[in-house]
Write an enzyme that holds these catalytic residues in place. Structure first.
Site, PDB file in Angstrom:
ATOM      1  CG  PHE A 170      -0.195   0.334   2.523  1.00 31.72           C
ATOM      2  CD1 PHE A 170       0.017   1.644   2.927  1.00 31.72           C
ATOM      3  CD2 PHE A 170       0.298  -0.686   3.332  1.00 31.72           C
ATOM      4  CE1 PHE A 170       0.699   1.939   4.103  1.00 31.72           C
ATOM      5  CE2 PHE A 170       0.980  -0.400   4.505  1.00 31.72           C
ATOM      6  CZ  PHE A 170       1.176   0.912   4.884  1.00 31.72           C
ATOM      7  CE  LYS A 220      -2.834  -8.463  -4.061  1.00 35.41           C
ATOM      8  NZ  LYS A 220      -3.380  -7.598  -2.925  1.00 35.41           N
ATOM      9  CD  GLU A 222      -6.029  -6.025   0.270  1.00 38.27           C
ATOM     10  OE1 GLU A 222      -5.982  -6.753   1.276  1.00 38.27           O
ATOM     11  OE2 GLU A 222      -5.147  -6.031  -0.627  1.00 38.27           O
ATOM     12  NE  ARG A 223      -3.822  -2.632   4.461  1.00 38.71           N
ATOM     13  CZ  ARG A 223      -2.820  -2.862   5.297  1.00 38.71           C
ATOM     14  NH1 ARG A 223      -1.857  -1.966   5.432  1.00 38.71           N
ATOM     15  NH2 ARG A 223      -2.769  -3.981   5.990  1.00 38.71           N
ATOM     16  CB  CYS A 251      10.523  -0.691   2.892  1.00 39.90           C
ATOM     17  SG  CYS A 251      11.072  -0.265   1.227  1.00 39.90           S
TER      18      CYS A 251
END
Length: 498
Positions: A149, A173, A176-177, A281
């Site tokens: 995300f 992919k 979904e957030r 990160c």
């Protein structure tokens, strides 16, 4: 309410989805959209589209593939403000930070326009009597990218650009957030001239991830996320015969030597520790001043900067730090701050209890600063992924270096110093994949490559740069001899080039 679907075979669609997930506005806590979650049938349709499109795309010469990316870069520049606003609304990061997210991905799209050169093979004339040898780089087939995300534009572009330039079809992919921007990227690629089916986006959670890892139609998988999931993705995809690169978490240290410019070091820690609310990160989450005097100076320099830090929604262009991505993320970060206090760290600046008028239900946590943190505390051991900076005091440079090297993560690190010997020694010895010297967030430019060491990375090849071309291609080597050079009679010994 707006519904975000998949992008399959050139069309946005909700497919067979019967399950949806809410997409929140992190600044308000309100639901702003819903995203369709893929069924197995949706994933199968996505893979079928990619498999059908890939052979013709692989047969398209590299120069024509590069032209698609030239067009794509122009379209990204055209729409960058609108994309940044959409990204900010779903993620919560500031508008300028959202533009940076897009720009760092755009740079990789620019890099792959040099694909015709990058994809060249090698040739040796006269490798043996009448024998020529040459190699070629060919696409792996259908690739998939599973992205986090925190960078909904940059990391998808890190994966899809080199994969597609190399002649693969690609299935993305995203998280979904914040799922909208990846769909917009696919639409722009189609507008740029990419044939339908070469790039598909499938939305979903763990079932979709598991489906990708096991699907026989997918040849390679790239992943960025937490270390436990990276291990799982690497092991599972490899067990299904796929080529895999999986990038995990981090605990990035920044060493501050006594000779460093403390004002510049403090500025660097502010941006690297609290930028994007620490949800990077490559965020610096551990400051390691060498000597108590250095520690006292850096704490004194940080306090007023933290007090002046403007926290707010992304819609306010003056905001310097926005909210966390979800309510669960906020609760986790607050829980770790509580744990730090319980375990004896000194809370120099407390970011708990922050409430903004009109945004009381937003997922905000104020910038937090701990001092006298030790390596056995949870706030040191855990990747907090929030606006929490821990100061671990070291007596000597060697102690600071050892602390960094003993940490199980090895994504990024930095040293701030005026001493060239110390900087060179640090860069040479530290067992971390990306090193900054007076640079707090040492993310390489697009023509180098991104990748950590130790528990931050699983797989042999890094993201973007020439490593990405190697990852998304296979080498085929041809040994050729024409009739003029063929001797009479069978040869039974193992071939030797004389």
């Amino acid at each position: 309410m707006r519904t975000i679907g998949h992008f399959i075979d050139g069309v946005e669609t909700t497919g067979n989805s019967a399950e949806y997930q809410d997409v929140f506005n992190p600044a308000t806590g309100e639901v702003q959209a819903r995203v369709a979650l893929a069924t197995q049938a949706d994933l199968d349709a996505t893979v079928a589209s990619a498999l059908a499109a890939q052979p013709a795309w692989a047969a398209t010469n590299p120069q024509r593939r590069a032209r698609v990316f030239f067009n794509f870069v122009a379209l990204l520049n055209r729409d960058i403000d609108a994309l940044a606003e959409l990204l900010s609304a779903e993620h919560g990061k500031t508008f300028d930070d959202a533009k940076g997210d897009i720009m760092r991905g755009l740079e990789v799209a620019e890099f792959v326009t040099g694909g015709p050169h990058l994809l060249k093979g090698e040739f040796t004339e006269g490798a043996g009597p009448g024998i020529d040898m040459y190699s070629m780089r060919q696409p792996v087939g259908v690739g998939a990218g599973i992205t986090p995300f925190n960078f909904p534009a940059m990391i998808p572009l890190w994966m899809l650009a080199p994969a597609i330039m190399a002649g693969n079809a690609f299935i993305l992919k995203p998280s979904e957030r914040d799922p909208s921007v990846p769909v917009k990227l696919a639409e722009l690629m189609l507008e740029a001239g990419l044939p339908k089916g070469v790039l598909n986006v499938v939305q979903g959670g763990k079932p979709t991830v598991d489906g990708i890892l096991a699907h026989e139609g997918i040849d390679a998988v790239s992943f960025v996320g937490s270390t436990p999931i990276a291990r799982y993705v690497y092991a599972t995809a490899a067990a299904h015969g796929k080529r895999v690169q999986a990038f995990g978490g981090a605990k990035n240290h920044m060493i501050i030597m006594p000779d460093a410019d403390m004002e510049k070091a403090a500025d660097a820690l502010m941006g690297a520790g609290y930028g994007a609310a620490g949800e990077r990160c490559m965020a610096v989450s551990v400051a390691v001043p060498v000597g108590d005097a250095t520690a006292d100076k850096i704490i004194a320099a940080l306090r007023p900067r933290i007090e002046k830090l403007k926290v707010g929604p992304a819609t306010d262009r003056a905001t310097e730090m926005g909210p966390l991505i979800t309510a669960a993320a906020k609760e986790r970060v607050l829980g770790l701050i509580d744990k730090g206090v319980e375990q004896g760290a000194i809370l120099a600046v407390d970011g708990r209890g922050l409430s903004l008028q009109g945004y009381e239900n937003g997922y905000f946590v104020g910038a937090t600063l701990f001092d006298h943190v030790t390596a056995d505390m949870d706030i040191y051991k855990e990747e907090i992924f929030g606006p929490v900076l821990s100061v671990v005091r070291a007596k000597t440079y060697d102690e600071a270096l050892k602390l960094t090297m003993d940490n199980p993560y090895g994504n990024g690190t930095a040293i701030f110093t005026r001493d060239g010997d110390a900087a060179r020694d640090f860069a040479t010895r530290v067992n971390v994949g990306m090193v900054g010297i007076n640079v707090p967030v040492p993310v390489p430019v697009a023509y180098h490559s991104f990748g950590g060491w130790k528990a931050s990375s699983f797989g042999d090849l890094n993201q973007y740069g020439t490593d990405s071309i190697r990852f998304w291609t296979r080498v085929k080597t041809v040994t050729a001899r024409w009739p003029l050079g063929i001797k009479d009679g069978a040869e039974f010994q193992f071939p030797v080039m004389k």
